[in-house]
Motif scaffolding. Structure first.
Motif, PDB file in Angstrom:
ATOM      1  N   CYS A 133       0.851  -1.190   0.000  1.00 48.97           N
ATOM      2  CA  CYS A 133       0.000   0.000   0.000  1.00 48.97           C
ATOM      3  C   CYS A 133       0.884   1.237   0.000  1.00 48.97           C
ATOM      4  O   CYS A 133       1.918   1.271   0.660  1.00 48.97           O
ATOM      5  CB  CYS A 133      -0.907  -0.011   1.231  1.00 48.97           C
ATOM      6  N   LYS A 163       1.048   5.850  -0.921  1.00 52.99           N
ATOM      7  CA  LYS A 163       0.409   7.129  -1.230  1.00 52.99           C
ATOM      8  C   LYS A 163       0.991   7.634  -2.544  1.00 52.99           C
ATOM      9  O   LYS A 163       2.205   7.728  -2.702  1.00 52.99           O
ATOM     10  CB  LYS A 163       0.670   8.120  -0.094  1.00 52.99           C
ATOM     11  N   LEU A 169      -4.425   6.862  -1.623  1.00 52.03           N
ATOM     12  CA  LEU A 169      -3.818   5.573  -1.285  1.00 52.03           C
ATOM     13  C   LEU A 169      -4.158   4.554  -2.356  1.00 52.03           C
ATOM     14  O   LEU A 169      -5.273   4.543  -2.866  1.00 52.03           O
ATOM     15  CB  LEU A 169      -4.299   5.082   0.073  1.00 52.03           C
TER      16      LEU A 169
END
Length: 72
Positions: free
Chosen positions: A42, A44, A66
């Protein structure tokens, strides 16, 4: 370039020479992008690197969003 400001020079140049957070070059949804890792798989979104112009209109691909990715 000339910068006219009443702010002290130390405040204007604060953090100029420091390194930022580590970024990864990943491909997700068929789009190559730079992301800052938040958790395993994961990140940004920082910027899109290789995409069509229409991908810039997708709010899920906006900087700061995200996204999940996997290493292939």
């Amino acid at each position: 370039m000339t910068l006219h400001t009443i702010m002290p020079l130390e405040l204007v140049l604060q953090g100029y020479g420091e390194e930022g957070e580590p970024m990864l070059d990943v491909t997700a949804k068929g789009i190559r992008m730079l992301v800052i890792p938040v958790a395993p798989g994961c990140g940004k979104i920082v910027r899109l690197l290789d995409c069509s112009l229409y991908d810039y209109l997708d709010p899920t691909l906006a900087p700061g969003s995200l996204i999940t990715f996997g290493f292939e």
